[in-house]
Write an enzyme that holds these catalytic residues in place. Sequence first.
Site, PDB file in Angstrom:
ATOM      1  N   CYS A   1      -8.234   0.177   0.652  1.00 37.43           N
ATOM      2  CA  CYS A   1      -8.177  -0.773   1.511  1.00 37.43           C
ATOM      3  C   CYS A   1      -9.504  -0.769   2.405  1.00 37.43           C
ATOM      4  CB  CYS A   1      -6.888  -0.738   2.383  1.00 37.43           C
ATOM      5  SG  CYS A   1      -6.636  -2.160   3.481  1.00 37.43           S
TER       6      CYS A   1
ATOM      7  N   CYS B   1       6.804   2.154   3.643  1.00 36.71           N
ATOM      8  CA  CYS B   1       5.919   1.281   4.294  1.00 36.71           C
ATOM      9  C   CYS B   1       4.694   2.118   4.965  1.00 36.71           C
ATOM     10  CB  CYS B   1       6.465   0.492   4.970  1.00 36.71           C
ATOM     11  SG  CYS B   1       5.218  -0.619   5.992  1.00 36.71           S
TER      12      CYS B   1
END
Length: 393
Positions: A134, A372
């Site tokens: 990312c 998450c």
Amino acid sequence: MTTTAVIDQAAAAEPAEAPSRESLAGLGREVLADRLAQAGVPERQLRMRVNQLWSWLYVRGATSFDVMTDVAKDLRATLGATYSLDRPQMVSEQVSVDGTRKWLLRLADGKDVETVYIPEEDRGTLCISSQVGCTLNCTFCHTGTQRLVRNLTTAEIVGQVILARDRIADWPGAEPDDPTGLPSGERKITNVVLMGMGEPLYNFDSVRDACSVVADGEGLSISKRRITLSTSGIVPEIPRWGAEAGTMLAISLHAVRDDLRDELVPINRKWPIADLLEACRAYPGLSNAKRITFEYVMLKGVNDSIADARALVRLLAKIPAKINLIPFNPWPGTPYECSDWEQIEKFAEVVNRAGYASPVRSPRGRDIMAACGQLKSASLKQRASTRLSEARA
């Protein structure tokens, strides 16, 4: 509460060599037609042949051309010699005490991504990745500590769904090796969320095309109302996504002030909260029936005060919205702690009283680092010169 991880992990495989045959699994209709044309299928037959392969790939989950009994034998032989139906390679599987499954998948070039399956009694949610690594560096997110390697292709994104359906026997007539913890309904994967590794709007075209394949009613058939794209706030792409893809939208908000969001979600320095919420209010199709989900990770002493809760309600005024409060999921080296449960409940009460649905997301898969913000693969960023030399090879 004490939990012990139940782990079923395969030995790590050696990096895959570049395949000699491209896989057709995961391709969209137009690309599939192009590949069939390259294999010698006459133009007048392309539509029929695409429909045949589409059904075998996305309705029945075929892993071999040999089973495609309504496709001419000579064409099956040609396709088998030219292409494959390979999925991403499953390097390891970890199973949490709560039934969550995390798969480490190896792509054809040896790069890895993680995919997570979260089963419940009446539904199953598949969390898929859009990038290896990312680029956003959100400080509370483990994935953000892994630098961007590359975008995933459309086929690699769809391939995660196909591999998951293989693994849990979610094809017609298939029986799982172990049905324990799987949903009781006919479909084991009912929802797909683009909340895995990467910022999906930075891989717009491939993600859009992948969602089109996943939502196709004659194939994998997961409704766009059951596909959710989560973005950290790539403001210019939000209205475009609504117009071209039309899935549900989730916003990783996590703060109500620009100074704090600049720290937690650094892309906020480019597109601050006011710009982000303006784009949300203009999201195509936005209504009470198609609300935007705002994700808010609860960080102890950082963003969890009652004043923050009240400010959040004011910020989202007149936006049809649901607010997901996410207890922070720790990872090695993080500077943050999860808010106390009592404080999360007080925060949720303020939001609920303002009329917003505000579920507190139950942490799933924490014991296997599948929750998450915990995903991270072992792939490293390639030097630009290396990528260029590989592309020229």
